[in-house]
Design a protein around this motif. Structure first.
Motif, short mmCIF file in Angstrom:
data_model
loop_
_atom_site.label_atom_id
_atom_site.label_comp_id
_atom_site.label_asym_id
_atom_site.label_seq_id
_atom_site.Cartn_x
_atom_site.Cartn_y
_atom_site.Cartn_z
N PRO A 57 0.71 -1.21 0.03
CA PRO A 57 0.11 -0.02 0.11
C PRO A 57 0.68 1.32 0.04
CG PRO A 57 -1.14 -1.40 1.56
CD PRO A 57 0.33 -1.93 1.28
N VAL A 58 1.84 1.36 0.84
CA VAL A 58 2.58 2.58 0.84
C VAL A 58 4.04 2.64 0.57
CG1 VAL A 58 0.90 3.50 2.56
CG2 VAL A 58 2.86 2.11 3.35
N GLU A 59 4.91 1.55 0.85
CA GLU A 59 6.32 1.60 0.61
C GLU A 59 6.82 1.87 -0.55
OE1 GLU A 59 4.95 -0.93 4.17
OE2 GLU A 59 4.81 -0.93 2.18
N GLY A 60 8.01 2.35 -0.84
CA GLY A 60 8.59 2.48 -2.18
C GLY A 60 9.45 1.02 -2.37
N VAL A 61 8.86 -0.05 -2.46
CA VAL A 61 9.42 -1.40 -2.88
C VAL A 61 8.41 -2.22 -3.52
CG1 VAL A 61 8.58 -2.32 -0.70
CG2 VAL A 61 10.44 -3.29 -1.83
N ILE A 62 9.19 -3.08 -4.63
CA ILE A 62 8.26 -3.99 -5.41
C ILE A 62 8.99 -5.30 -4.90
CG2 ILE A 62 7.65 -4.96 -7.83
CD1 ILE A 62 8.15 -1.94 -8.52
N THR A 63 8.23 -6.22 -4.59
CA THR A 63 8.63 -7.54 -4.35
C THR A 63 8.42 -8.33 -5.74
OG1 THR A 63 8.03 -7.32 -2.06
CG2 THR A 63 8.58 -9.63 -2.85
N HIS A 65 4.95 12.96 -4.61
CA HIS A 65 4.15 11.75 -5.31
C HIS A 65 4.29 10.55 -4.25
CE1 HIS A 65 4.71 14.59 -8.71
NE2 HIS A 65 3.37 13.76 -9.00
N THR A 66 3.21 9.62 -4.64
CA THR A 66 3.42 8.28 -3.81
C THR A 66 3.98 7.39 -4.41
OG1 THR A 66 1.33 7.52 -4.68
CG2 THR A 66 0.94 9.22 -2.93
N ASN A 67 4.37 6.30 -3.56
CA ASN A 67 4.69 5.23 -4.32
C ASN A 67 3.76 4.58 -5.31
OD1 ASN A 67 2.82 4.41 -2.28
ND2 ASN A 67 3.20 2.27 -2.59
N ALA A 68 4.11 3.47 -5.95
CA ALA A 68 3.43 2.72 -7.14
C ALA A 68 1.88 2.56 -6.74
CB ALA A 68 4.06 1.89 -7.83
N PHE A 69 0.87 2.98 -7.41
CA PHE A 69 -0.38 2.43 -6.77
C PHE A 69 -0.95 1.47 -7.89
CE2 PHE A 69 -4.88 2.87 -6.74
CZ PHE A 69 -5.04 2.78 -5.25
N VAL A 70 -0.76 0.46 -7.27
CA VAL A 70 -1.15 -0.94 -8.19
C VAL A 70 -2.29 -1.53 -7.50
CG1 VAL A 70 -0.79 -3.01 -9.31
CG2 VAL A 70 1.08 -1.21 -9.25
N HIS A 71 -3.63 -1.50 -7.82
CA HIS A 71 -4.82 -1.89 -7.30
C HIS A 71 -5.55 -2.65 -8.68
CE1 HIS A 71 -8.51 -2.60 -5.16
NE2 HIS A 71 -7.85 -2.18 -4.16
N ASN A 72 -5.98 -3.90 -8.38
CA ASN A 72 -6.50 -4.55 -9.46
C ASN A 72 -7.99 -4.50 -9.53
OD1 ASN A 72 -4.20 -6.68 -8.32
ND2 ASN A 72 -4.02 -5.78 -10.62
N ALA A 73 -8.64 -3.38 -8.67
CA ALA A 73 -10.10 -3.46 -8.87
C ALA A 73 -10.74 -1.83 -8.78
CB ALA A 73 -10.69 -4.53 -7.56
N TYR A 74 -9.45 -1.11 -8.50
CA TYR A 74 -9.79 0.13 -8.10
C TYR A 74 -9.31 1.08 -9.32
CZ TYR A 74 -10.16 4.94 -5.95
OH TYR A 74 -10.57 6.38 -5.77
N PHE A 75 -10.14 1.76 -10.24
CA PHE A 75 -9.37 2.47 -11.23
C PHE A 75 -8.22 1.80 -11.85
CE2 PHE A 75 -12.13 5.72 -9.22
CZ PHE A 75 -12.59 6.78 -10.00
N GLY A 76 -8.74 0.67 -12.62
CA GLY A 76 -7.47 -0.01 -13.01
C GLY A 76 -6.40 0.32 -13.78
N VAL A 81 4.42 2.78 -13.85
CA VAL A 81 3.39 2.68 -12.72
C VAL A 81 2.68 3.83 -12.46
CG1 VAL A 81 4.85 0.84 -11.58
CG2 VAL A 81 4.92 3.13 -11.09
N LYS A 82 1.21 3.73 -12.05
CA LYS A 82 0.48 4.73 -11.69
C LYS A 82 0.73 5.38 -10.30
CE LYS A 82 -4.45 5.54 -10.23
NZ LYS A 82 -5.53 4.85 -10.22
N THR A 83 0.87 6.55 -10.17
CA THR A 83 0.96 7.25 -8.87
C THR A 83 -0.06 8.24 -8.48
OG1 THR A 83 2.75 8.53 -7.69
CG2 THR A 83 2.46 9.14 -9.79
N HIS A 84 -0.19 8.54 -7.43
CA HIS A 84 -0.81 9.75 -6.89
C HIS A 84 -0.07 10.90 -6.41
CE1 HIS A 84 -4.09 6.71 -5.73
NE2 HIS A 84 -4.57 7.23 -6.95
N THR A 85 -0.85 12.23 -6.31
CA THR A 85 -0.16 13.25 -5.71
C THR A 85 -0.46 13.24 -4.30
OG1 THR A 85 -0.62 14.63 -8.02
CG2 THR A 85 0.01 15.94 -5.94
#
Length: 373
Positions: A109-115, A135-146, A158-162
């Motif tokens: 959800p929040v960390e700047g890390v990809i596993t 900006h935020t970390n990568a925002f990847v959610h598979n059901a919300y504004f895909g 990757v998508k991000t948020h302000t």
């Protein structure tokens, strides 16, 4: 289901066909259902579905696992469960992206890390990356504004948020904000992009500015919560806009309520005219955009019900040139539109709306939506 609180095409005719011919096309329920049994720890409404080859992959937040359902046998054939700690631990899977059965990328959800995981749940790498300022970390959610990530030449887009309170957003600040950035998977550095919000989005008033993006190797197509248009940004810097107004939505899309009372805010986010997920159909070279007409909601109880029953919705179909070729209105109480996927046969929608009399608690249940003339 908290993420769903604010949750908020078959082009059979060539470019030479005229608009009157396009208008006869219509998306409609086929009556053909796909049923996949699930266990007691799996919710019948998913927090994220992805079709990968012949599998429907579900992220199960209850067990912190990825479940692979074979679309041919309609059975669970593989489940990767990640412990919360240890060398193969993953604290929480917000979203995921599968490049191959040996390269599964997991996003928190929040960390700047990809596993990076293999198909057996063994962690191959943890990629710590830089996050652009503001900006935020990568925002990847598979059901919300895909907005599924795309991997190209060792970089993941990757998508991000302000960052910050969206009530305090200004047009000037939004113009300087990124919709997405690239992550170098080798050294964790980020690469800025030309993907920014269109000028004038907030000129006439504050609007929610959540995007849904479809990344292609040479360009990105995206949609915004409070704009009728579709946008296209190419890597060579060419920016284009396309008319996408739905006949079922308000002519003038609403603005964020000045009154900060929670009821009015949530009513704006979940019961006002808006556009949500934009998704690409690779088989037919079409885009589908999900939209929601304004609902007359007057009390807290009806508003809370929208968490799992978002009411009537619209699916728009755009061809590869981003021309709106048709749109269809679907009544509420039948489908759960945030759970959808695409195969060679077409678009599948979850029919497990809690008000649907045929809802199944022990199975995923999807209906094929066909484009017919």
């Amino acid at each position: 289901m908290r993420f769903f609180l604010i949750l908020l095409c078959f082009c059979l005719l060539g470019c030479s066909k005229n608009q009157s011919e396009n208008q006869v096309l219509k998306l409609q329920a086929s009556g053909e259902f796909l049923r996949i049994p699930i266990d007691s720890l799996t919710a019948n409404i998913s927090t994220g579905l992805v079709r990968y080859e012949d599998y429907l992959v579900n992220v199960n937040w209850n067990s912190n696992s990825l479940q692979f359902y074979d679309l041919n046998s309609k059975t669970l054939t593989k489940e990767i469960t990640y412990p919360s700690g240890g060398p193969d631990g993953v604290a929480f899977i917000l979203g995921f992206s599968i490049q191959s059965m040996d390269s599964i990328f997991l996003f928190p959800p929040v960390e700047g890390v990809i596993t990076l995981s293999d198909g057996n749940g063994k962690i191959k790498n943890r990629i710590e990356y830089q996050i652009p300022e503001g900006h935020t970390n990568a925002f990847v959610h598979n059901a919300y504004f895909g907005s599924a990530p795309i991997l190209q030449n060792g970089k993941m887009l990757v998508k991000t948020h302000t960052e910050g309170n969206y009530r305090q957003m200004t047009e000037d600040r939004l113009n300087k904000s990124l919709l997405a950035y690239g992550i170098n998977l080798e050294d964790g550095s980020y690469q800025s992009t030309e993907l920014t919000y269109p000028e004038g989005y907030l000129n006439s008033g504050l609007k929610f500015f959540e995007p849904s993006l479809v990344f292609h190797p040479e360009y990105t197509v995206y949609s915004l919560f409070g704009d009728h248009r579709i946008f296209k940004e190419s890597k060579n810097g060419i920016f284009e806009t396309f008319d996408g107004k739905s006949q079922y939505l308000d002519e003038s899309l609403p603005y964020f309520p000045i009154d900060r009372e929670r009821f009015e805010t949530q009513k704006y986010l979940t019961a006002s005219s808006r556009y949500e997920t934009l998704v690409y159909d690779e088989f037919r070279k079409l885009y589908y955009r999900f939209a929601y007409p304004t609902l007359a909601i007057e009390n807290e109880e009806d508003l809370l019900a929208l968490r799992e029953n978002p009411g009537p919705f619209v699916i728009q179909v755009f061809n590869e040139d981003l021309t709106l070729i048709t749109e269809s209105y679907f009544e509420g109480g039948i489908y759960f539109p945030n759970n959808h996927f695409i195969t060679e046969k077409g678009l599948y929608l979850s029919a497990n709306n809690p008000e649907n009399p045929k809802v199944e608690e022990d199975a995923f249940r999807f209906e094929l939506i066909e484009l017919v003339d």
